[in-house]
Design a protein around this motif. Structure first.
Motif, short mmCIF file in Angstrom:
data_model
loop_
_atom_site.label_atom_id
_atom_site.label_comp_id
_atom_site.label_asym_id
_atom_site.label_seq_id
_atom_site.Cartn_x
_atom_site.Cartn_y
_atom_site.Cartn_z
N GLY A 1 0.78 -1.22 0.00
CA GLY A 1 0.00 0.00 0.00
C GLY A 1 0.81 1.28 0.00
O GLY A 1 0.28 2.37 -0.19
N ASN A 2 2.12 1.16 0.21
CA ASN A 2 3.01 2.34 0.17
C ASN A 2 4.38 1.87 -0.30
O ASN A 2 5.39 2.03 0.39
CB ASN A 2 3.08 3.01 1.53
CG ASN A 2 3.73 4.37 1.48
OD1 ASN A 2 4.01 4.91 0.41
ND2 ASN A 2 3.97 4.94 2.65
N TYR A 3 4.42 1.28 -1.48
CA TYR A 3 5.62 0.61 -1.97
C TYR A 3 6.82 1.53 -2.16
O TYR A 3 7.94 1.06 -2.20
CB TYR A 3 5.31 -0.14 -3.28
CG TYR A 3 5.20 0.74 -4.49
CD1 TYR A 3 6.29 0.91 -5.34
CD2 TYR A 3 4.03 1.42 -4.80
CE1 TYR A 3 6.21 1.72 -6.47
CE2 TYR A 3 3.94 2.22 -5.91
CZ TYR A 3 5.03 2.38 -6.74
OH TYR A 3 4.96 3.18 -7.84
N ARG A 4 6.60 2.82 -2.26
CA ARG A 4 7.73 3.74 -2.46
C ARG A 4 8.46 4.05 -1.16
O ARG A 4 9.52 4.67 -1.18
CB ARG A 4 7.24 5.03 -3.11
CG ARG A 4 6.79 4.86 -4.55
CD ARG A 4 6.29 6.17 -5.15
NE ARG A 4 5.11 6.63 -4.44
CZ ARG A 4 3.85 6.45 -4.86
NH1 ARG A 4 3.62 5.84 -5.99
NH2 ARG A 4 2.84 6.90 -4.16
N ASP A 5 7.90 3.63 -0.02
CA ASP A 5 8.48 3.96 1.28
C ASP A 5 9.18 2.74 1.89
O ASP A 5 8.71 2.16 2.86
CB ASP A 5 7.39 4.48 2.22
CG ASP A 5 7.96 5.11 3.48
OD1 ASP A 5 9.14 5.51 3.49
OD2 ASP A 5 7.21 5.20 4.48
N HIS A 6 10.29 2.36 1.29
CA HIS A 6 11.11 1.24 1.77
C HIS A 6 12.58 1.65 1.73
O HIS A 6 12.98 2.45 0.88
CB HIS A 6 10.94 0.00 0.87
CG HIS A 6 9.72 -0.77 1.15
ND1 HIS A 6 9.62 -1.67 2.18
CD2 HIS A 6 8.51 -0.78 0.53
CE1 HIS A 6 8.42 -2.21 2.18
NE2 HIS A 6 7.72 -1.68 1.18
N SER A 7 13.36 1.06 2.63
CA SER A 7 14.81 1.25 2.60
C SER A 7 15.50 0.03 3.17
O SER A 7 15.49 -0.19 4.39
CB SER A 7 15.22 2.49 3.39
OG SER A 7 16.64 2.55 3.48
N LEU A 8 16.09 -0.77 2.31
CA LEU A 8 16.88 -1.90 2.78
C LEU A 8 18.12 -1.41 3.51
O LEU A 8 18.54 -2.01 4.50
CB LEU A 8 17.26 -2.83 1.63
CG LEU A 8 18.07 -4.07 2.02
CD1 LEU A 8 17.35 -4.91 3.07
CD2 LEU A 8 18.39 -4.89 0.78
#
Length: 157
Positions: free
Chosen positions: A125-132
């Protein structure tokens, strides 16, 4: 309003990182459901940035299920200091800690971006808000501090 256990917890008395059994409820057929506080960051002293927490959430959803049976859900706290872990049965805190350590170790040292599940518009639902990168840093930091078996004293780290 109903009392919520986590709102009665003295957040100034706990010593994160830790795993704490919040409680066990029993369904109408006697099935036990356990609720755990998996706290990674000292409350009111810090928080995991949203993108890193989001990536940790997606990875723990899979990695913890690879390491333990009976997981119903693992969801982040709104305060971004940890997660609720809901399980069938009554697993021991030490077993939860072992699975969390192993999962965080994989995040910190092994997982590649291609292995992070559900990071597209269809499955998140908020795929742009990720950081590995952030997830790796925080996982390593938590492991370095050690995960206590007791929320009020550093035990078994």
């Amino acid at each position: 309003m109903a009392d919520v256990e986590s709102f009665t917890l003295d957040h100034t008395a706990v010593r994160a990182p830790y795993v704490r059994l919040i409680g066990v409820d029993h369904g109408p057929k006697g099935d036990a459901i356990s609720n755990f506080d998996v706290r990674f960051v000292q409350p009111n002293e810090g928080e995991i940035p949203t993108a890193g927490l989001h990536t940790i959430e997606h990875l723990l959803a899979s990695l913890m299920r690879d390491r333990m049976d009976g997981i119903i859900d693992i969801s982040p706290f709104g305060c971004r200091t940890g997660f609720h872990l809901i399980t069938w049965g009554e697993p021991a805190v030490a077993d939860i800690v072992a699975a969390v350590r192993s999962s965080l170790s994989a995040i910190a040292e092994e997982i590649t971006w291609e292995q992070v599940p559900a990071v597209d518009a269809v499955s998140c639902g908020n795929y742009r808000d990720h950081s590995l990168h952030s997830a790796r840093e925080w996982s390593a930091r938590i492991l370095e501090q050690g995960i206590s078996l007791d929320p009020f004293e550093r035990v078994g780290v």
